[in-house]
Design a protein around this motif. Structure first.
Motif, PDB file in Angstrom:
ATOM      1  N   PHE A  88       0.874  -1.082  -0.138  1.00 27.20           N
ATOM      2  CA  PHE A  88       0.004  -0.209  -0.196  1.00 27.20           C
ATOM      3  C   PHE A  88       0.861   1.180  -0.111  1.00 27.20           C
ATOM      4  O   PHE A  88       0.584   2.158  -0.814  1.00 27.20           O
ATOM      5  N   THR A  89       1.783   1.410   0.981  1.00 27.68           N
ATOM      6  CA  THR A  89       2.883   2.418   0.837  1.00 27.68           C
ATOM      7  C   THR A  89       3.550   2.897  -0.455  1.00 27.68           C
ATOM      8  O   THR A  89       3.653   3.985  -0.621  1.00 27.68           O
ATOM      9  N   THR A  99       0.783   4.697  -2.480  1.00 22.70           N
ATOM     10  CA  THR A  99       0.636   6.065  -2.218  1.00 22.70           C
ATOM     11  C   THR A  99       1.375   7.265  -3.012  1.00 22.70           C
ATOM     12  O   THR A  99       0.918   8.246  -3.351  1.00 22.70           O
ATOM     13  N   TRP A 129      -6.088   1.115  -4.226  1.00 23.99           N
ATOM     14  CA  TRP A 129      -5.694   1.290  -2.716  1.00 23.99           C
ATOM     15  C   TRP A 129      -6.460   0.350  -1.849  1.00 23.99           C
ATOM     16  O   TRP A 129      -6.184  -0.214  -0.952  1.00 23.99           O
ATOM     17  N   TYR A 174      -4.712  -2.274   0.096  1.00 26.82           N
ATOM     18  CA  TYR A 174      -4.826  -2.218   1.503  1.00 26.82           C
ATOM     19  C   TYR A 174      -5.258  -3.262   2.396  1.00 26.82           C
ATOM     20  O   TYR A 174      -5.006  -3.882   3.357  1.00 26.82           O
ATOM     21  N   ASN A 233      -3.186  -6.458   2.084  1.00 24.88           N
ATOM     22  CA  ASN A 233      -1.669  -6.116   3.000  1.00 24.88           C
ATOM     23  C   ASN A 233      -2.299  -6.476   4.526  1.00 24.88           C
ATOM     24  O   ASN A 233      -1.508  -7.012   5.174  1.00 24.88           O
ATOM     25  N   VAL A 234      -3.482  -5.633   4.943  1.00 26.34           N
ATOM     26  CA  VAL A 234      -3.764  -6.013   6.353  1.00 26.34           C
ATOM     27  C   VAL A 234      -4.228  -7.432   6.661  1.00 26.34           C
ATOM     28  O   VAL A 234      -3.720  -7.875   7.876  1.00 26.34           O
ATOM     29  N   SER A 288       2.060   1.631   8.266  1.00 31.29           N
ATOM     30  CA  SER A 288       0.584   0.875   8.458  1.00 31.29           C
ATOM     31  C   SER A 288       0.810  -0.606   8.330  1.00 31.29           C
ATOM     32  O   SER A 288      -0.045  -1.151   9.212  1.00 31.29           O
ATOM     33  N   ILE A 289       1.295  -0.998   7.307  1.00 28.31           N
ATOM     34  CA  ILE A 289       1.382  -2.526   6.906  1.00 28.31           C
ATOM     35  C   ILE A 289       2.303  -3.315   8.120  1.00 28.31           C
ATOM     36  O   ILE A 289       1.883  -4.368   8.621  1.00 28.31           O
ATOM     37  N   THR A 294      -2.099   5.004   8.658  1.00 30.07           N
ATOM     38  CA  THR A 294      -2.547   4.870   7.315  1.00 30.07           C
ATOM     39  C   THR A 294      -2.799   6.239   6.917  1.00 30.07           C
ATOM     40  O   THR A 294      -2.430   6.335   5.916  1.00 30.07           O
ATOM     41  N   ALA A 298      -0.304   7.720   3.783  1.00 27.47           N
ATOM     42  CA  ALA A 298      -1.049   8.232   2.727  1.00 27.47           C
ATOM     43  C   ALA A 298      -0.772   9.678   2.209  1.00 27.47           C
ATOM     44  O   ALA A 298      -0.433  10.241   1.185  1.00 27.47           O
TER      45      ALA A 298
END
Length: 288
Positions: free
Chosen positions: A110-111, A114, A135, A139, A142-143, A229-230, A259, A263
């Motif tokens: 995800f990152t 961004t 996204w 996301y 990933n989570v 975040s991940i 997150t 972003a």
């Protein structure tokens, strides 16, 4: 042209008319990096949803090896390092492993998106709806992957005797024992660095160079304790699953703040500024 009387090397033109700067960089180098980023972003935006999600799930799983190795190092050291600097460097290098596996393995993180996936939108070649789709899928994958990895490791690692469950709590609280605004602001810095990583990887020509960039940026994030975040999903959920000291409310607060920060850091401080610099900055007057 040759060097002037003060010894400063001015620009010169090659046979094809490309202007070259002081250190051999052509005027189009920065445009080429941007072009590579936009094309890669378009490729990802146009991928089937199932492929994006599976790749993102893989990234969420793989990035967990960093937090796992951190817990092993902390346990092996007996929760006390002879030198704080050495201890921090060991933990930061352990943290970087997951990013090396994900970025060089070309899984969806995800990152990275961004920055990467925002560029085609800024260039008018993709829509905000396409960006939101990517996204969301990345996301979620990933989570979910990070949560599955944490659920496995919190059982297996202590059973193997390589991790003391207290290590999970110490790593998790290092992220959650901060206010929402602090996590948000630090998350901006982490997202900023991840956006720069995406830019540097696109500029790199060799796998060794890419490995060096990934290791440097990820180690910097780990050394500064910036919330990703991940990777942070794995770190905090290890604490949630392993002890009552870390709650789901702690995790939710961390996840939302990090997150949003990630972003902002990637989209604004890298995508928007880099795109504006390259597209609207015009030619360098010193190279004319």
């Amino acid at each position: 042209m040759t060097a002037d009387a003060g010894g400063e090397t001015n620009t010169s033109a090659d046979a094809g008319g490309t202007t070259t700067g002081r250190q051999g960089e052509t005027r189009t180098d920065r445009e080429e990096v941007l072009s590579v980023q936009i094309e890669e972003g378009l490729t990802e935006l146009n991928r089937p949803g199932s492929g994006l999600f599976i790749s993102a799930l893989s990234a969420g799983l793989d990035i967990g090896f960093g937090p796992l190795l951190m817990a092993v190092v902390l346990t092996t050291a007996g929760f006390s390092f002879g030198s704080p600097v050495v201890g921090e460097l060991l933990m930061a290098n352990a943290y970087a492993l997951g990013f090396v596996l994900v970025v060089l393995g070309r899984s969806e993180l995800f990152t990275e998106h961004t920055t990467l996936a925002v560029l085609p939108v800024l260039d008018g070649r993709a829509s905000v709806g396409q960006l939101g789709r990517l996204w969301g899928l990345v996301y979620l994958g990933n989570v979910l992957g990070g949560a599955v990895f944490a659920a496995i490791v919190v059982v297996v690692a202590p059973a193997l005797g390589v991790v003391d469950p207290r290590a999970f709590v110490e790593i998790a609280t290092g992220l959650t024992d901060h206010g929402w605004s602090v996590i948000l602001a630090a998350g901006v810095l982490a997202g900023w660095l991840m956006g720069l990583l995406s830019w540097l990887v696109a500029a790199a020509q060799e796998s060794v160079s890419r490995l060096l960039f990934v290791w440097l940026i990820a180690t910097a994030i780990g050394f500064a304790h910036l919330p990703h975040s991940i990777a942070g999903t794995v770190e905090v959920l290890l604490g949630v699953f392993g002890s009552a000291e870390v709650t789901l409310a702690d995790f939710a607060r961390f996840l939302v703040a990090s997150t949003v920060g990630n972003a902002i850091g990637g989209s604004v401080f890298v995508s928007l500024l880099k795109y504006s610099h390259v597209v609207r900055g015009g030619p360098d007057p010193e190279r004319e």
